[in-house]
Design a protein around this motif. Structure first.
Motif, PDB file in Angstrom:
ATOM      1  N   LEU A 448      69.765  36.370  98.321  1.00 42.21           N
ATOM      2  CA  LEU A 448      69.122  36.948  99.498  1.00 42.21           C
ATOM      3  C   LEU A 448      70.118  37.755 100.321  1.00 42.21           C
ATOM      4  N   SER A 449      71.334  37.249 100.418  1.00 44.97           N
ATOM      5  CA  SER A 449      72.349  37.962 101.200  1.00 44.97           C
ATOM      6  C   SER A 449      72.736  39.281 100.558  1.00 44.97           C
ATOM      7  N   THR A 450      72.595  39.380  99.236  1.00 48.47           N
ATOM      8  CA  THR A 450      72.933  40.630  98.533  1.00 48.47           C
ATOM      9  C   THR A 450      71.702  41.469  98.219  1.00 48.47           C
ATOM     10  N   GLY A 451      70.520  40.928  98.540  1.00 50.46           N
ATOM     11  CA  GLY A 451      69.284  41.661  98.269  1.00 50.46           C
ATOM     12  C   GLY A 451      68.938  41.745  96.804  1.00 50.46           C
ATOM     13  N   LYS A 452      69.372  40.774  96.003  1.00 46.03           N
ATOM     14  CA  LYS A 452      69.160  40.827  94.553  1.00 46.03           C
ATOM     15  C   LYS A 452      68.340  39.649  94.026  1.00 46.03           C
ATOM     16  N   LEU A 453      67.500  39.090  94.849  1.00 45.07           N
ATOM     17  CA  LEU A 453      66.662  37.995  94.381  1.00 45.07           C
ATOM     18  C   LEU A 453      65.645  38.526  93.369  1.00 45.07           C
ATOM     19  N   PRO A 454      65.702  38.057  92.115  1.00 41.26           N
ATOM     20  CA  PRO A 454      64.788  38.584  91.098  1.00 41.26           C
ATOM     21  C   PRO A 454      63.360  38.071  91.323  1.00 41.26           C
ATOM     22  N   VAL A 455      62.423  39.003  91.286  1.00 43.08           N
ATOM     23  CA  VAL A 455      61.013  38.690  91.557  1.00 43.08           C
ATOM     24  C   VAL A 455      60.175  39.193  90.405  1.00 43.08           C
ATOM     25  N   GLN A 456      59.085  38.499  90.123  1.00 42.03           N
ATOM     26  CA  GLN A 456      58.178  38.904  89.058  1.00 42.03           C
ATOM     27  C   GLN A 456      56.750  38.941  89.566  1.00 42.03           C
ATOM     28  N   GLU A 457      55.978  39.868  89.057  1.00 37.70           N
ATOM     29  CA  GLU A 457      54.546  39.878  89.346  1.00 37.70           C
ATOM     30  C   GLU A 457      53.870  38.813  88.494  1.00 37.70           C
ATOM     31  N   ILE A 458      52.839  38.182  89.053  1.00 39.01           N
ATOM     32  CA  ILE A 458      52.121  37.130  88.349  1.00 39.01           C
ATOM     33  C   ILE A 458      50.628  37.433  88.363  1.00 39.01           C
ATOM     34  N   LEU A 459      49.917  36.708  87.546  1.00 35.70           N
ATOM     35  CA  LEU A 459      48.467  36.782  87.650  1.00 35.70           C
ATOM     36  C   LEU A 459      48.056  36.281  89.026  1.00 35.70           C
ATOM     37  N   GLY A 484      60.314  36.499  97.904  1.00 36.11           N
ATOM     38  CA  GLY A 484      59.645  36.806  96.644  1.00 36.11           C
ATOM     39  C   GLY A 484      58.211  36.327  96.564  1.00 36.11           C
ATOM     40  N   LEU A 485      57.713  35.683  97.612  1.00 35.37           N
ATOM     41  CA  LEU A 485      56.323  35.212  97.645  1.00 35.37           C
ATOM     42  C   LEU A 485      55.487  36.229  98.408  1.00 35.37           C
ATOM     43  N   ASN A 486      54.847  37.115  97.685  1.00 36.36           N
ATOM     44  CA  ASN A 486      54.081  38.187  98.305  1.00 36.36           C
ATOM     45  C   ASN A 486      52.604  37.820  98.353  1.00 36.36           C
ATOM     46  N   PHE A 487      52.135  37.508  99.570  1.00 33.44           N
ATOM     47  CA  PHE A 487      50.733  37.163  99.790  1.00 33.44           C
ATOM     48  C   PHE A 487      49.992  38.359 100.383  1.00 33.44           C
ATOM     49  N   GLU A 488      48.722  38.469 100.014  1.00 32.49           N
ATOM     50  CA  GLU A 488      47.826  39.449 100.620  1.00 32.49           C
ATOM     51  C   GLU A 488      46.654  38.715 101.248  1.00 32.49           C
ATOM     52  N   THR A 489      46.229  39.177 102.421  1.00 33.85           N
ATOM     53  CA  THR A 489      45.056  38.585 103.045  1.00 33.85           C
ATOM     54  C   THR A 489      43.808  39.038 102.315  1.00 33.85           C
ATOM     55  N   PHE A 490      42.832  38.119 102.229  1.00 37.33           N
ATOM     56  CA  PHE A 490      41.603  38.408 101.498  1.00 37.33           C
ATOM     57  C   PHE A 490      40.364  38.040 102.316  1.00 37.33           C
ATOM     58  N   MET A 534      62.698  27.998 100.989  1.00 33.07           N
ATOM     59  CA  MET A 534      63.841  28.023 100.068  1.00 33.07           C
ATOM     60  C   MET A 534      64.029  26.656  99.410  1.00 33.07           C
ATOM     61  N   GLN A 535      63.865  25.594 100.185  1.00 38.09           N
ATOM     62  CA  GLN A 535      63.984  24.254  99.614  1.00 38.09           C
ATOM     63  C   GLN A 535      62.906  24.009  98.564  1.00 38.09           C
ATOM     64  N   MET A 536      61.682  24.444  98.879  1.00 34.13           N
ATOM     65  CA  MET A 536      60.575  24.263  97.936  1.00 34.13           C
ATOM     66  C   MET A 536      60.824  25.047  96.653  1.00 34.13           C
ATOM     67  N   MET A 537      61.328  26.277  96.785  1.00 35.98           N
ATOM     68  CA  MET A 537      61.594  27.091  95.606  1.00 35.98           C
ATOM     69  C   MET A 537      62.669  26.448  94.736  1.00 35.98           C
ATOM     70  N   ALA A 538      63.712  25.929  95.382  1.00 40.16           N
ATOM     71  CA  ALA A 538      64.769  25.262  94.628  1.00 40.16           C
ATOM     72  C   ALA A 538      64.230  24.028  93.911  1.00 40.16           C
ATOM     73  N   CYS A 539      63.360  23.306  94.599  1.00 38.87           N
ATOM     74  CA  CYS A 539      62.783  22.095  94.002  1.00 38.87           C
ATOM     75  C   CYS A 539      61.915  22.430  92.799  1.00 38.87           C
ATOM     76  N   LYS A 540      61.091  23.472  92.928  1.00 41.09           N
ATOM     77  CA  LYS A 540      60.189  23.840  91.822  1.00 41.09           C
ATOM     78  C   LYS A 540      60.958  24.377  90.624  1.00 41.09           C
ATOM     79  N   GLY A 541      62.082  25.058  90.878  1.00 41.61           N
ATOM     80  CA  GLY A 541      62.844  25.639  89.777  1.00 41.61           C
ATOM     81  C   GLY A 541      63.784  24.664  89.108  1.00 41.61           C
ATOM     82  N   ALA A 542      64.057  23.545  89.777  1.00 42.57           N
ATOM     83  CA  ALA A 542      65.055  22.606  89.266  1.00 42.57           C
ATOM     84  C   ALA A 542      64.506  21.788  88.100  1.00 42.57           C
ATOM     85  N   ILE A 543      65.419  21.340  87.242  1.00 45.00           N
ATOM     86  CA  ILE A 543      65.035  20.421  86.173  1.00 45.00           C
ATOM     87  C   ILE A 543      64.510  19.131  86.805  1.00 45.00           C
TER      88      ILE A 543
END
Length: 592
Positions: A448-459, A484-490, A534-543
């Motif tokens: 985040l500090s370097t602006g290089k957080l890799p993001v992917q589009e999902i279904l 990296g969590l891009n939400f749109e209002t619906f 950030m904590q949630m993302m780390a938790c979900k990505g962790a083994i």
């Protein structure tokens, strides 16, 4: 010599009363809607702009008022609901204190138009800051139309304590939703800034109102509740244990049709779910309690949101028995929802970028000549064909800086803890999930500090939230997009998730999002939400626990853990490492 005590003028007295009755825009809406219900309305339309501070309008098709009653309704303690103190013990109407309208009119630009069915024309009255500007005949359909503009314009001390427009709107929405559930035979429409936020059909079926308030999916997880005893009658719906929340926001309690907050009722409900829910989880419920009016005091709070019971112990037992009986008779199998998350990624490039969050900057094959494990690795090894391989440092300089020892893995315990030995011969137990959480958390912050957080589009994934949670998400869209969590209002409190950080392999579940936003809302701040995300993302990505690791993976995990800012705790504050010293082992084996 004149005395010090004097009688306050009516305008000042009304402003003081307004501080008790009209705390914020939601209180205005509550009082006006309750008046409409007491008037027998079948359709109630609520319009809101700028959180209600600039504009509130409530239109109903109730009985309306006679011309001579209009000015009286704006005098303090003038009411049609009771005539004497003895009536307080049997009152069943929602409003009865006679404080709401004069209190609202004293702190706003107020306009009321009303007409009874037997009158040819209606009556209009305009008041500003408690002063009547004019009162005259006016054309009007049957019912009452109240406009409240510039709320608290003349009480700046109260105005400065208001929250954002989104937060105030969420409070109003919550109030309207709670009332709409209790009055399913009335059609409610809530319009906010020109957009419809809530619309109930007024069919008389509570299920139809609940479906509009909580969503059809949640409705399918509710169990009908009915319990009758000589003391009281319970009706409504309680949720299967699978439908729970991190707070009590979706617990709706009503006493004789009045929405209330009651620790007694909440505690009885929670006790009924004992052993069915984890700690700090709360069931969803809509509970209607019908009881003799003389057994409940509804006059203990100016806004009538709290009640007091005269037979608390017996009422507690009856609620507990009613809810437990319903749970015992029902099937508590939760409904499963299918995730739209893709099962696997296709390209080798995607695979590399995703897995690099586990063993970033490590070339296993270049350093360790170990055959691939026979079981499928929990985290696949990076290929040596990468163009920028780097070596594992035998002893990173950061080890010495924090006195974190150089550890050599010797095995795995319960497929959850890594056993490692230090150069001093001490035995270390490392929680593999907590350790990997710390590694990912630090890497996220660095990217985040370097602006290089890799993001992917999902279904696209869709989430329908309650009003308060939706308001928190709406306020936090920009912060979450940075992660990296891009939400749109619906519309109608519904949001669509379009992208996620690349290293997260699992979908973001509805419950995870709700818990995250609920906790952030309790702590009042987007900074807190940013940190918790950030904590949630780390938790979900962790083994996870119960994942087999081979020796290369354990070595990489320990090396990366040592390079983190705080290798001894995970982002949530749980310990990552425990140690048993060689001296302790020798002492217990009596080798000393």
């Amino acid at each position: 010599m004149m005395g010090k005590i004097h009688v306050l003028d009516e305008i000042t007295a009304n402003k003081i009363a307004a501080g008790e009755v009209v705390e914020r825009p939601a209180a205005v809406v509550k009082e006006l809607v309750e008046n409409a219900l007491d008037a027998g309305a079948k359709h109630i339309n609520i319009t809101l702009n700028d959180g209600g501070l600039e504009f509130i309008r409530v239109v109903d098709d109730g009985c309306g008022m006679a011309p001579e009653d209009v000015p009286l309704s704006l005098q303090r303690h003038a009411t049609s609901k009771i005539k004497s103190a003895s009536d307080l013990s049997t009152v069943l109407s929602l409003g009865f204190r006679g404080e709401a309208l004069p209190s609202i009119a004293s702190v706003s630009h107020f306009r009321l138009v009303t007409r009874r069915s037997e009158d040819l024309v209606g009556t209009e009255i305009i008041i500003q800051g408690g002063k009547t500007i004019r009162m005259e005949e006016a054309g009007s359909p049957q019912g009452t139309d109240v406009k409240v503009e510039k709320l608290f314009y003349n009480t700046p001390a109260r105005l400065k304590f208001m929250k954002s427009a989104a937060a105030e709107t969420a409070r109003v929405t919550d109030i309207v939703q709670r009332i709409a559930v209790a009055w399913p035979h009335v059609a409610f429409t809530l319009t906010v800034n020109g957009k419809t936020k809530l619309s109930t059909p007024g069919t008389g079926k509570m299920e139809d109102a609940i479906a509009q308030v909580m969503g059809q999916q949640n409705l399918r997880q509710l169990i009908p509740l009915y319990w009758e005893s000589p003391l009281l009658t319970l009706s409504g719906f309680i949720a299967k244990p699978a439908l729970n929340r991190a707070n009590r926001n979706l617990q709706y309690f009503y006493v004789n049709g009045r929405s209330v907050r009651s620790p007694l009722l909440a505690d009885a409900l929670q006790t009924a779910y004992h052993t069915l829910l984890p700690r700090h989880r709360f069931p969803v419920a809509v509970i209607m309690l019908q009881i003799e009016p003389e057994l409940v005091d509804v006059n203990v709070h100016p806004t009538k949101r709290e009640v007091r019971f005269s037979q608390e112990r017996d009422i507690y037992r009856q609620i507990l028995a009613g809810v437990k009986s319903t749970l015992q008779k029902a099937s508590l199998l939760g409904e499963m929802s299918l995730s739209s998350w893709p099962a696997a990624r296709e390209t080798a490039a995607d695979l590399f970028r995703s897995e690099s969050y586990f063993n970033k900057n490590i070339n296993f094959q270049a350093q360790l000549d170990i055959a691939p494990p026979k079981v499928k690795p929990a985290m696949p090894v990076i290929s040596t064909t990468d163009k920028t391989p780097t070596e594992i440092k035998d002893q990173p300089t950061s080890f010495t800086a924090r006195d974190f020892p150089f550890l050599t893995p010797v095995g795995q315990y319960l497929a959850t803890y890594i056993l490692a030995q230090s150069e001093a011969g001490d035995l270390y137990l490392i929680d593999q999930h907590a350790a990997h959480e710390r590694i990912l958390y630090d890497m996220i912050k660095k990217d985040l500090s370097t602006g290089k957080l890799p993001v992917q589009e999902i279904l696209p994934q869709t989430y329908t939230l309650d009003a308060v949670t939706a308001a928190t998400l709406q306020q936090s869209l920009r912060n979450l997009a940075q992660l990296g969590l891009n939400f749109e209002t619906f519309g109608n409190n519904t949001f669509i998730l379009r992208s996620m950080p690349l290293f997260i392999k699992d979908s973001l579940k509805q419950q995870e999002l709700v818990d995250l936003l609920t906790q952030a809302n309790l702590e009042q701040g987007c900074v807190s939400l940013f940190e918790k995300t950030m904590q949630m993302m780390a938790c979900k990505g962790a083994i996870k626990a119960n994942q087999l690791l081979d020796k290369k993976e354990m070595t990489a995990l320990l090396a990366n853990l040592a390079d983190t800012a705080d290798p001894y705790t995970c982002p949530h504050g749980r310990p990552t490492v425990m140690v048993i010293t060689a001296q302790t082992v020798a002492k217990n084996f009596r080798r000393e």
